[in-house]
Design an enzyme around this catalytic site. Structure first.
Site, PDB file in Angstrom:
ATOM      1  NE  ARG A   1      -3.952   2.108   2.257  1.00  0.00           N
ATOM      2  CZ  ARG A   1      -3.532   2.661   3.365  1.00  0.00           C
ATOM      3  NH1 ARG A   1      -2.776   2.302   4.118  1.00  0.00           N
ATOM      4  NH2 ARG A   1      -4.345   3.852   3.534  1.00  0.00           N
TER       5      ARG A   1
ATOM      6  CG  HIS B   1       7.055  -4.241   1.260  1.00  0.00           C
ATOM      7  ND1 HIS B   1       5.996  -4.611   2.329  1.00  0.00           N
ATOM      8  CD2 HIS B   1       6.495  -3.055   0.788  1.00  0.00           C
ATOM      9  CE1 HIS B   1       5.075  -3.604   2.341  1.00  0.00           C
ATOM     10  NE2 HIS B   1       5.172  -2.584   1.209  1.00  0.00           N
TER      11      HIS B   1
ATOM     12  CG  ASN C   1       6.751  -0.815  -2.764  1.00  0.00           C
ATOM     13  OD1 ASN C   1       7.611  -1.559  -3.084  1.00  0.00           O
ATOM     14  ND2 ASN C   1       5.468  -0.935  -1.955  1.00  0.00           N
ATOM     15  CD  GLU C   2       3.519   0.379   0.881  1.00  0.00           C
ATOM     16  OE1 GLU C   2       2.385   0.912   0.965  1.00  0.00           O
ATOM     17  OE2 GLU C   2       3.594  -0.790   0.885  1.00  0.00           O
ATOM     18  CG  LEU C   3      12.600   2.326   2.616  1.00  0.00           C
ATOM     19  CD1 LEU C   3      12.782   1.098   2.485  1.00  0.00           C
ATOM     20  CD2 LEU C   3      13.520   2.865   1.628  1.00  0.00           C
TER      21      LEU C   3
END
Ligand SMILES: *[C@@H]1O[C@H](CO)[C@@H](O)[C@H](O)[C@H]1NC(C)=O
Ligand SMILES: *[C@@H]1O[C@H](CO)[C@@H](O)[C@H](O)[C@H]1NC(C)=O
Ligand SMILES: *[C@@H]1O[C@H](CO)[C@@H](O)[C@H](O)[C@H]1NC(C)=O
Ligand SMILES: [Zn+2]
Length: 557
Positions: free
Chosen positions: A2, A147, A206-208
């Site tokens: 997300r 992730h 992404n989404e670090l």
């Protein structure tokens, strides 16, 4: 997965300012130099003349239409995926983004990254060969920064975490990290290259959630963005030196916070291409970011979502939102001019994402076979925009109306052809549509309806189920309600049991047994537990035959 952003508030402000500036620029350029605009249209007319039966004025040029297959902790049967191939091809997909996560058969030091029910190498190879033979390009997705839960959760790799208690992000500054990631990439890339040379590898990024938190990183004295960019650069250098013909894709969300001034100090990437992912009905796309990507990267990709974006525990994708998401993306990129100038930005491809979980540690969201109608809708919109549309959204149109017009004008016929139904995007319903997965979809629709009925029952003032847990402690329940309520509760338990049985049968066609068990038990656990608890209370109460003198001390708990 997300892609929410820590930088969102900032981005909104920046977005507003950018809009104002670009708006002014557009106003001036279109008013002072209308010939620019005129030229664009004429050119497109020339290109389009021979394409469709309609005289389309505009179309999008996307070389890649990629379907994301997310397998993390979600073992889809390869035989099922294979049956999807002709259908995908027919609907315009030409590449598959394979997010294996723990379903890839790692070996050696990485052995424990694989789930015990991961694919076997020969089976995976056979599937990939079939897909490649049918004309699909395969793009593996290997996460290399955030992730990485499936690796960092293990004791062997715990020391590589950025923060000791969070298994999602790797520390880019520790000595062993790059060696580990190199190993990870090599295993996946070598496996694929032996089947067919990889043109692209997606390295996630992404989404670090945790960057620049540990001592090793802080010692470097760099800002978050530079830590990020260094890591991407190092990874792409490693890939470039070993696989010079492979282009690296990254999700773009960590780049969005980089200020225009900062970009001045960032070298151009030659082998990295960002993928702009937005899954909302009205994708929030920053013109300024796009312009910077255009300057710094060889190509830009975009990504919509056909599922995996309507909530962590969603069972069905919201067809209305999924449709608007891809429609508005297409509408945005069609003839996209950077700042209204003659520099037209060409988008390389679209990845139609379908996350199976928001992360390794999250519950499963919408199942792929259930989400086929949404996928079809996404693909039909893209295909239509690729072959040309003669009407695009005007500034002052009501976007919803225009979507309707668009849908009815272009898609109605194609939806009928594809799924033999009149898909009503407003009622978010694909009932009546014919697709592989409709029976499974039917079972979960029944379950959803049942849960809805149960909610009404729990709230029903006549049945007084709400009062049972409290009063059972004092033996104060009307005996005459007991038998009736037990029967009602048992009846629901039985209905759930029947649907579970059907769900197992249906789901087993698509998924391995472990996942079937996880999914069904996860969906029914909570409600079954509640029903069972009430039944047990009533059954115990059935033995009460003598009551106390009132009043009773209700604070004595
Ligand atoms: C995998 O995990 C098992 C059990 O924790 C352990 O004994 C084994 O050494 C691990 N394998 C590798 C290659 O690290
Ligand atoms: C990454 O690249 C930088 C230079 O860009 C270099 O100083 C650093 O040692 C590299 N790190 C790793 C882990 O390779
Ligand atoms: C009710 O129970 C509580 C807790 O046991 C006790 O403190 C309180 O004195 C009781 N009240 C009466 C009226 O007996
Ligand atoms: Zn660190």
């Amino acid at each position: 997965m997300r892609f929410c952003c820590k930088v969102r508030t900032w981005r909104k402000k920046f977005f507003t300012i950018a809009i104002l500036i670009i708006g002014l620029y557009l106003f001036l350029s279109y008013n002072l130099l209308p010939i620019w605009f005129g030229n664009t249209i004429t050119e497109d007319l020339e290109i389009q003349k021979h394409i469709g039966e309609l005289p389309p004025r505009v179309r999008v040029s996307l070389n890649y239409v990629v379907m994301h297959i997310d397998l993390k902790r979600t073992p889809l049967n390869l035989a099922y995926l294979e049956t999807l191939l002709p259908f995908l091809k027919e609907h315009g997909v030409n590449s598959l983004l394979m997010e294996y996560e723990d379903m890839f058969p790692y070996e050696g030091k990485l052995l424990n990254l694989s789930a015990e029910n991961c694919y076997k190498k020969p089976d995976l190879k056979r599937f990939l060969s079939t897909a490649i033979g049918s004309g699909f390009e395969i793009i593996p997705l290997v996460q290399t920064f955030g992730h990485l839960e499936y690796a960092l959760k293990l004791s062997e790799f715990q020391h590589l975490r950025e923060m000791p208690l969070y298994p999602d992000s790797i520390c880019p500054s520790k000595e062993d990290s790059m060696a580990f990631l190199k190993h990870l990439l090599e295993q996946v890339m070598d496996f694929h290259n032996a089947i067919s040379p990889l043109k692209h590898i997606h390295i996630g990024c992404n989404e670090l959630y945790h960057v620049n938190k540990c001592e090793h990183c802080k010692k470097r004295g760099l800002e978050e963005t530079h830590i990020f960019l260094h890591h991407v650069k190092n990874l792409s250098d490693v890939i470039k030196s070993q696989y010079p013909d492979t282009t690296v894709l990254i999700w773009d969300d960590m780049l969005r916070g980089i200020k225009p001034k900062e970009w001045d100090h960032i070298d151009k990437f030659t082998k990295v291409e960002p993928v702009y992912w937005e899954s909302g009905a009205y994708p929030l796309v920053s013109h300024s970011n796009l312009f910077m990507y255009h300057m710094k990267f060889p190509h830009i990709w975009i990504a919509s979502a056909f599922k995996g974006a309507d909530g962590r525990t969603a069972t069905f994708p919201d067809l209305g939102i999924r449709y608007q998401n891809v429609f508005n993306w297409m509408n945005f990129i069609i003839n996209y001019n950077s700042g209204g100038g003659e520099q037209k930005i060409k988008f390389r491809g679209i990845i139609i994402t379908g996350c199976s979980r928001y992360s390794h540690m999250d519950p499963p969201c919408e199942l792929l076979p259930i989400s086929i109608p949404s996928l079809v809708l996404n693909l039909l919109v893209v295909r239509r925009f690729k072959s040309g549309v003669d009407e695009i959204l005007q500034e002052d149109d009501d976007p919803r109306d225009s979507n309707e017009v668009f849908l009815y004008k272009y898609l109605k016929k194609e939806v009928v052809k594809s799924m033999q139904c009149n898909l009503d995007i407003d009622s978010v319903d694909s009932s009546g549509c014919v697709f592989d997965g409709m029976e499974l979809s039917g079972v979960f629709k029944s379950l959803t309806t049942l849960f809805h009925d149960l909610k009404s029952m729990f709230n029903d003032k006549e049945l007084s189920l709400e009062s049972v847990e409290f009063y059972s402690q004092f033996d104060l329940i009307n005996k005459n309600t007991v038998a009736y309520n037990i029967e009602k509760l048992n009846n629901y338990l039985k209905q759930i049991g029947d649907l579970e049985y059907k769900a197992v049968l249906e789901m087993s066609q698509y998924y391995k047994r472990d996942f079937v068990n996880e999914y069904i038990n996860y969906k029914t656990f909570h409600i079954k537990k509640k029903l069972q608890r009430l039944i047990n209370i009533y059954k115990t109460y059935n033995h009460v035959s003598v009551w106390r003198r009132t009043p009773i001390n209700f604070t004595s708990l």
